[in-house]
Motif scaffolding. Structure first.
Motif, PDB file in Angstrom:
ATOM      1  N   SER A   7     -39.759  -3.137   2.059  1.00  0.00           N
ATOM      2  CA  SER A   7     -39.254  -2.151   1.121  1.00  0.00           C
ATOM      3  C   SER A   7     -37.801  -1.803   1.403  1.00  0.00           C
ATOM      4  O   SER A   7     -37.449  -1.427   2.525  1.00  0.00           O
ATOM      5  N   PHE A   8     -36.960  -1.935   0.382  1.00  0.00           N
ATOM      6  CA  PHE A   8     -35.547  -1.606   0.487  1.00  0.00           C
ATOM      7  C   PHE A   8     -35.265  -0.417  -0.416  1.00  0.00           C
ATOM      8  O   PHE A   8     -35.632  -0.409  -1.591  1.00  0.00           O
ATOM      9  N   GLU A   9     -34.565   0.596   0.110  1.00  0.00           N
ATOM     10  CA  GLU A   9     -34.258   1.807  -0.648  1.00  0.00           C
ATOM     11  C   GLU A   9     -32.857   1.729  -1.235  1.00  0.00           C
ATOM     12  O   GLU A   9     -31.893   1.453  -0.528  1.00  0.00           O
ATOM     13  N   LEU A  32     -44.409 -12.575   1.650  1.00  0.00           N
ATOM     14  CA  LEU A  32     -43.487 -11.462   1.833  1.00  0.00           C
ATOM     15  C   LEU A  32     -42.985 -10.999   0.470  1.00  0.00           C
ATOM     16  O   LEU A  32     -42.331 -11.756  -0.245  1.00  0.00           O
ATOM     17  N   THR A  33     -43.300  -9.765   0.124  1.00  0.00           N
ATOM     18  CA  THR A  33     -42.899  -9.212  -1.163  1.00  0.00           C
ATOM     19  C   THR A  33     -41.767  -8.221  -0.958  1.00  0.00           C
ATOM     20  O   THR A  33     -41.944  -7.185  -0.313  1.00  0.00           O
ATOM     21  N   GLY A  34     -40.603  -8.533  -1.495  1.00  0.00           N
ATOM     22  CA  GLY A  34     -39.469  -7.638  -1.413  1.00  0.00           C
ATOM     23  C   GLY A  34     -39.557  -6.592  -2.514  1.00  0.00           C
ATOM     24  O   GLY A  34     -39.602  -6.928  -3.702  1.00  0.00           O
ATOM     25  N   HIS A  86     -42.472 -15.949  -0.839  1.00  0.00           N
ATOM     26  CA  HIS A  86     -41.979 -14.621  -1.166  1.00  0.00           C
ATOM     27  C   HIS A  86     -42.089 -14.310  -2.650  1.00  0.00           C
ATOM     28  O   HIS A  86     -42.218 -15.195  -3.493  1.00  0.00           O
ATOM     29  N   ARG A  87     -42.042 -13.029  -2.941  1.00  0.00           N
ATOM     30  CA  ARG A  87     -41.991 -12.485  -4.300  1.00  0.00           C
ATOM     31  C   ARG A  87     -40.976 -11.351  -4.302  1.00  0.00           C
ATOM     32  O   ARG A  87     -40.632 -10.804  -3.257  1.00  0.00           O
ATOM     33  N   VAL A  88     -40.518 -10.954  -5.478  1.00  0.00           N
ATOM     34  CA  VAL A  88     -39.613  -9.815  -5.621  1.00  0.00           C
ATOM     35  C   VAL A  88     -40.166  -8.880  -6.684  1.00  0.00           C
ATOM     36  O   VAL A  88     -40.511  -9.320  -7.780  1.00  0.00           O
ATOM     37  N   HIS A  89     -40.266  -7.607  -6.344  1.00  0.00           N
ATOM     38  CA  HIS A  89     -40.706  -6.589  -7.300  1.00  0.00           C
ATOM     39  C   HIS A  89     -39.593  -5.560  -7.485  1.00  0.00           C
ATOM     40  O   HIS A  89     -39.119  -4.969  -6.517  1.00  0.00           O
ATOM     41  N   THR A  90     -39.193  -5.362  -8.719  1.00  0.00           N
ATOM     42  CA  THR A  90     -38.165  -4.352  -9.023  1.00  0.00           C
ATOM     43  C   THR A  90     -38.584  -3.473 -10.184  1.00  0.00           C
ATOM     44  O   THR A  90     -37.816  -2.628 -10.636  1.00  0.00           O
ATOM     45  N   ASP A  91     -39.819  -3.641 -10.674  1.00  0.00           N
ATOM     46  CA  ASP A  91     -40.248  -2.959 -11.892  1.00  0.00           C
ATOM     47  C   ASP A  91     -40.770  -1.558 -11.595  1.00  0.00           C
ATOM     48  O   ASP A  91     -41.933  -1.237 -11.819  1.00  0.00           O
ATOM     49  N   ALA A  96     -40.144   6.782  -7.931  1.00  0.00           N
ATOM     50  CA  ALA A  96     -40.177   5.704  -6.954  1.00  0.00           C
ATOM     51  C   ALA A  96     -41.438   5.736  -6.096  1.00  0.00           C
ATOM     52  O   ALA A  96     -42.099   4.731  -5.902  1.00  0.00           O
ATOM     53  N   LEU A  97     -41.786   6.900  -5.570  1.00  0.00           N
ATOM     54  CA  LEU A  97     -42.863   6.965  -4.589  1.00  0.00           C
ATOM     55  C   LEU A  97     -44.239   6.640  -5.146  1.00  0.00           C
ATOM     56  O   LEU A  97     -44.996   5.903  -4.500  1.00  0.00           O
TER      57      LEU A  97
END
Length: 273
Positions: A7-9, A32-34, A86-91, A96-97
Motif C-alpha cells: 500500500s502506497f499513500e 503482489l498487488t500495488g 503483480h497487479r495494480v489497484h487504483t480504483d 480511502a480507508l
C-alpha cells in the motif's frame, strides 16, 4: 502462493516496503498487488467523526496524477525486474480507508512503509490515519522502515491475550522460513512476581512452530527498557497483537508498539483479527 498488498499513500513510494515484499517472494513466489491510495487532506480530518469503526478521511481535490503514475510504473518495473507476479489497484472512490479495508479482506498480508506515511502527513509518530489502517485491516500488516536488515531473529510479544496468541499463529502460518531463525517469546509482567499467563499452553503452541525458541520474562518497565532490549537482538522483527485506538495491550504501555514503529529501525508484524 500468498496474495500480498503493498500500500502506497498519496504520491509516496516506499522502497522499504517493496524490499520486504521482494524478500518474501524469494522464499516463496507471491502475487503482489500495488494499492495506490489517493492523497488525503489530513489537515481537515479533525472535523470528521468516527463511523462504523473507521475514520473517514477526505481525498485531496488535486492529486499529482503524474507522480502517482510514475510510482505505478516504478512498481511495475521493479516487479518485472525481480520476476514478481503483480497487479495494480487504483480504483478508490469516495473514502480511502473503507476501500483499503475491503482490499485487506481479500489478502493474506499487507505491507506498509511506515516512514512514508509519516512524511506525507507531516508527523514523526504513528498518526490517526496509520492507526486506523492498522486497526481496521482484515489481514495482518507489516510496517516496514525504509532502511532495515531483513529479519534474522523474531521477537514474539506475548501478554496472555487472545490477540497476542493469534498474532503468533498468523506469523507462523505466513512466514514459515522465519520460524527457523532464533525466536524469543517475551512476556512483560504488569507487576513483579506475576507468572506467564497460560504458560504451559503457549509453550506447547510456540514450540510446535519455532525450532529455535527461548522464553524471556521482561521484569523492567517495558516502555522504558524494551526498545533497548530489542535493539540488542540480531535484525529482529517484532510480532504483536492488537493495535487499537486504545493502545497496544493491557500489559504493554499504550504507546509501546507505536514507539517501536516510530523509531524506524525494525519491521513490525501486527495481527489482531
Amino acid at each position: 502462493m500468498k496474495k500480498i498488498l503493498l500500500s502506497f499513500e498519496g504520491t509516496g513510494y516506499s522502497e522499504g516496503a517493496f524490499e520486504f515484499a521482494r524478500r518474501i517472494n524469494e522464499d516463496e513466489p507471491v502475487l503482489l498487488t500495488g494499492v495506490f491510495l489517493p492523497q488525503v487532506d489530513f489537515a481537515s480530518t479533525w472535523s470528521y467523526a468516527y463511523g462504523g469503526g473507521s475514520m473517514y478521511i477526505p481525498l485531496m481535490e488535486s492529486v499529482d496524477a503524474e507522480l502517482v503514475g510514475s510510482n505505478i510504473n516504478k512498481f511495475k518495473a521493479a516487479c518485472i525486474r525481480y520476476g514478481i507476479e503483480h497487479r495494480v489497484h487504483t480504483d478508490f472512490s469516495s473514502f480511502a480507508l473503507p476501500e483499503l479495508q475491503r482490499e485487506t479482506r481479500f489478502a493474506d498480508l499487507m505491507i506498509l512503509g511506515g516512514e512514508r506515511f509519516y512524511d506525507n502527513l507531516g508527523t514523526e509518530s504513528p498518526n490517526e490515519y496509520l492507526r486506523d489502517i492498522l486497526h481496521d485491516s482484515e489481514c495482518p500488516v507489516v510496517v516496514a522502515p525504509e532502511k532495515f536488515s531483513y529479519p534474522e531473529s523474531v521477537v514474539l510479544a506475548y501478554d496472555g491475550s487472545s490477540s497476542s496468541v493469534r498474532a503468533i499463529k498468523n506469523f507462523a502460518y505466513l512466514f514459515p522460513e522465519l520460524c527457523k531463525v532464533p525466536v524469543t517469546l517475551v512476556y512483560a509482567a504488569s507487576r513483579s512476581g506475576k507468572s506467564i499467563p497460560d504458560e504451559d499452553y503457549i509453550k506447547e503452541l510456540a514450540a510446535r512452530h519455532f525450532s529455535d525458541l527461548v522464553f524471556y520474562e521482561l521484569e523492567a518497565d517495558p516502555k522504558e527498557y524494551f526498545p533497548t532490549w530489542l535493539a540488542d537482538q540480531d535484525s529482529p522483527i517484532l510480532v504483536s497483537g492488537a493495535f487499537g485506538r486504545s493502545g497496544f495491550s493491557q500489559i504493554f504501555s499504550r504507546s509501546f508498539a507505536a514507539d517501536v514503529i516510530a523509531e524506524h529501525q525494525f519491521p513490525v508484524f501486527i495481527s489482531h483479527r
